[in-house]
Design a protein around this motif. Structure first.
Motif, PDB file in Angstrom:
ATOM      1  N   LEU B 180       0.850  -1.206   0.000  1.00 49.69           N
ATOM      2  CA  LEU B 180       0.000   0.000   0.000  1.00 49.69           C
ATOM      3  C   LEU B 180       0.883   1.253   0.000  1.00 49.69           C
ATOM      4  N   SER B 181       1.918   1.236   0.839  1.00 52.15           N
ATOM      5  CA  SER B 181       2.841   2.384   0.884  1.00 52.15           C
ATOM      6  C   SER B 181       3.497   2.574  -0.478  1.00 52.15           C
ATOM      7  N   ARG B 184       1.187   4.059  -3.026  1.00 59.42           N
ATOM      8  CA  ARG B 184       1.023   5.509  -2.841  1.00 59.42           C
ATOM      9  C   ARG B 184       2.247   6.260  -3.349  1.00 59.42           C
ATOM     10  N   SER B 202      -4.629   3.278  -8.712  1.00 62.93           N
ATOM     11  CA  SER B 202      -5.715   3.813  -7.875  1.00 62.93           C
ATOM     12  C   SER B 202      -6.633   2.687  -7.415  1.00 62.93           C
ATOM     13  N   ASP B 203      -6.980   1.804  -8.334  1.00 62.93           N
ATOM     14  CA  ASP B 203      -7.842   0.671  -7.974  1.00 62.93           C
ATOM     15  C   ASP B 203      -7.137  -0.239  -6.965  1.00 62.93           C
ATOM     16  N   GLU B 205      -4.818   0.627  -4.884  1.00 61.93           N
ATOM     17  CA  GLU B 205      -4.724   1.309  -3.593  1.00 61.93           C
ATOM     18  C   GLU B 205      -5.995   1.084  -2.765  1.00 61.93           C
ATOM     19  N   LEU B 206      -7.138   1.212  -3.437  1.00 64.86           N
ATOM     20  CA  LEU B 206      -8.417   1.014  -2.731  1.00 64.86           C
ATOM     21  C   LEU B 206      -8.503  -0.392  -2.149  1.00 64.86           C
ATOM     22  N   ARG B 210      -8.349  -1.768   1.883  1.00 68.22           N
ATOM     23  CA  ARG B 210      -9.377  -2.620   2.494  1.00 68.22           C
ATOM     24  C   ARG B 210      -8.769  -3.935   2.991  1.00 68.22           C
TER      25      ARG B 210
END
Lengths: 184, 252
Positions: B180-181, B184, B202-203, B205-206, B210
Motif C-alpha cells: 500500500l505504501s 502511494r 488507484s484501484d 490502492e483502494l 481494504r
C-alpha cells in the motif's frame, strides 16, 4: 546533549545521533499524524516522510525556531498534503462502493454523542481541525501552534474559537435529539 | 448567568468527548525507523549506484534491446507480409499472416485489457492521449514499476486462494501495508502520468487499503467488498497484463 550538537553530529553522518533525534520527536509527530488521519498506515507514512524530509533538509535548518517547531511544520505540511489526496480517494471509494450503508447498531446515548462529535470534528475545515486537535486533544499551547503554522497567536485562538462554536452547534443538535424524543 | 454556565459545561463536555478522537495506538518506532533508515541508505549511495539511476539505466538498456528486437521483427514481418501479399493472388481469402503482423506491431501484449473506466473513455492509451503511443519515459517507469506489480499480483492471488503466508515469513498484513505504501509512492511518482497505470494503481490502492483493514478484523463485509472489487475492476488480469514475464518472481 544540546540540540545544536545533536544536529551537528547528524550532519556529520552519525547514525546514532540520527536515531536519537528521531526518538526525541517521533512520538509527538506520530500522535499528531494519527489524530489527524485516523489511520495507522497513513500516520506511519506521514511520520516517515516527515523525518526523511527533515534529515534531507537539516543542513538548511538555521535554528531560528526550535527544532521541534521546525519538525512539526514539516509534519503539518506532509499530513495536510496526504489528507488532500485521501479526500480524493474517499470520493472515488464512495463512487465505486455500491453497498447500502450498514444499518446503524443501537448504541448508548453517550457513545452516540461521541460518535456525532467525532464525525463533526472530521467535518471541520482542515485548518480548524488541526488547531482543535493540537490544542484541545494533544495539549499544544497557542504559542507553539502559532510558531508551527507560522501564523499570529491570535489566529490560532480565533481558529480554535470557530472550531468550538461549530462543534457546540453539532453537539447542541445531538443533545436536542434525545430530549425531543423523550418529550414526545 | 445560566447561559454562561451552560457554555462552560458544554466546553468541558466537548473536551472530554474529544479526548479519544482518533486515539493513537502505541508508536511503531522501530518499524518506522527501519523504513526511514532504508530510504536514507538508498539516498546515501553514490549517484551511479542509486536506484534513481540504476532503474532507468536498466530499463533504458532493456528498452534499447526491445526496440532493436522490435525493429528486427517488424522488418521480418514486413518481409513475411510482402511474401504473403505476393502469394495472396494464388491463395485467396488466407489473411492469417497479416493478422499476425498487426499483433506484432501493437506493442504491449496486455494493452487491450483496459480498466472499465479507460475502456469507457474510448480506449485511451498511456499518457492519456488517444491514439498516441506511450513515450519512452512512460515505458521506463512502467518497467521500473513491474517488480512491484508482480508482488501485488502474488498478494492478490494468494488472497484469493487463502494462502496468506509470505515466502520470507512476513505476515499478510505486513505485506499488504508495504505494498500500500509503495502504491502511494508510485501514485506520487511520474509513473502515474501513464493514465492506464494510474488507473490500475488507484484501484489497487483502494483494494489494498481494504485488505489491510480486513486482515486486521477478518470482517466478512470487508471480504465481500474486496472480492467484488477484484472481480468488477478485473484487477488480477490488469496487473498481469502490465507485468513483463518474470517480474513477479521477486521474493515478497
Amino acid at each position: 546533549m544540546a540540540e545544536r550538537q545533536l544536529i551537528e553530529r547528524v550532519l556529520a553522518g552519525d547514525a546514532a545521533a540520527e536515531r536519537k533525534l528521531y526518538d526525541a520527536h517521533v512520538d509527538r509527530i506520530y500522535r499528531l499524524a494519527y489524530r489527524m488521519t485516523g489511520d495507522e498506515t497513513m500516520a506511519a507514512d506521514c511520520t516517515q516522510d516527515t523525518f526523511i524530509r527533515a534529515f534531507d533538509r537539516l543542513a538548511g535548518f538555521e535554528g531560528r525556531a526550535a527544532l521541534s517547531t521546525w519538525l512539526h511544520a514539516i509534519a503539518v505540511s506532509v499530513i495536510l498534503n496526504r489528507l488532500r489526496k485521501v479526500k480524493r480517494l474517499r470520493r472515488r471509494e464512495a463512487e465505486l462502493d455500491n453497498l447500502p450503508a450498514a444499518a446503524a447498531a443501537v448504541r448508548p446515548a453517550d457513545l452516540e454523542l461521541k460518535i456525532r462529535l467525532h464525525t463533526a470534528i472530521d467535518k471541520l475545515e482542515e485548518n480548524l481541525r488541526l488547531v482543535f486537535v493540537m490544542h484541545d486533544v494533544e495539549g499544544y499551547k497557542h504559542r507553539e501552534i502559532a510558531a508551527i503554522l507560522n501564523v499570529p497567536e491570535g489566529t490560532s485562538k480565533n481558529r480554535l474559537f470557530r472550531a468550538h462554536r461549530l462543534l457546540r452547534e453539532e453537539l447542541g443538535k445531538s443533545d436536542a435529539t434525545p430530549a425531543q424524543e423523550n418529550g414526545s | 448567568m445560566n447561559d454562561q454556565r451552560s457554555d462552560e459545561w458544554r466546553q468541558e463536555r466537548l473536551a472530554e468527548l474529544a479526548r479519544d478522537y482518533n486515539e493513537p495506538p502505541a508508536v511503531p518506532r522501530d518499524a518506522m525507523w527501519e523504513q526511514i533508515a532504508a530510504s536514507r541508505a538508498v539516498v546515501a549511495l553514490p549517484w551511479w549506484r542509486s536506484r534513481r539511476v540504476l532503474w532507468p539505466a536498466a530499463a533504458a538498456a532493456v528498452l534499447v534491446l526491445g526496440i532493436g528486437i522490435g525493429r528486427l521483427s517488424v522488418s521480418v514481418n514486413d518481409r513475411d507480409q510482402l511474401a504473403t501479399t505476393d502469394s495472396a493472388a494464388d491463395r485467396k481469402g488466407d489473411s492469417a499472416p497479416a493478422v499476425v503482423a498487426d499483433a506484432g506491431q501493437s506493442g504491449f501484449s496486455g494493452q487491450d485489457i483496459l480498466s472499465p473506466d479507460t475502456r469507457e473513455a474510448g480506449g485511451r492509451t498511456a499518457g492519456g492521449r488517444p491514439g498516441h503511443e506511450p513515450s519512452a519515459e512512460t515505458h521506463l517507469y512502467r518497467y521500473a514499476a513491474a517488480p512491484f506489480l508482480g508482488q501485488a499480483e502474488i498478494l492478490l492471488a494468494q488472497y484469493r486462494t487463502g494462502e496468506t503466508a509470505g515466502s520470507n515469513g512476513e505476515s499478510f498484513t505486513t505485506r499488504a501495508i508495504r505494498l500500500l505504501s509503495q502504491t502511494r509512492l508510485l501514485l506520487d511518482s511520474p509513473a502515474a502520468e501513464d493514465a492506464q497505470l494510474q488507473q490500475l494503481l488507484s484501484d489497487l490502492e483502494l483494494v489494498l487499503a481494504r485488505m489491510v483493514r480486513y486482515a486486521g478484523d477478518a470482517d466478512q463485509e470487508e471480504k465481500e467488498w474486496i472480492d467484488r472489487k477484484l472481480q468488477q475492476r478485473f484487477l488480477l488480469p490488469r496487473l498481469r497484463a502490465q507485468i513483463p514475464a518474470g517480474a513477479g518472481l521477486t521474493t515478497m
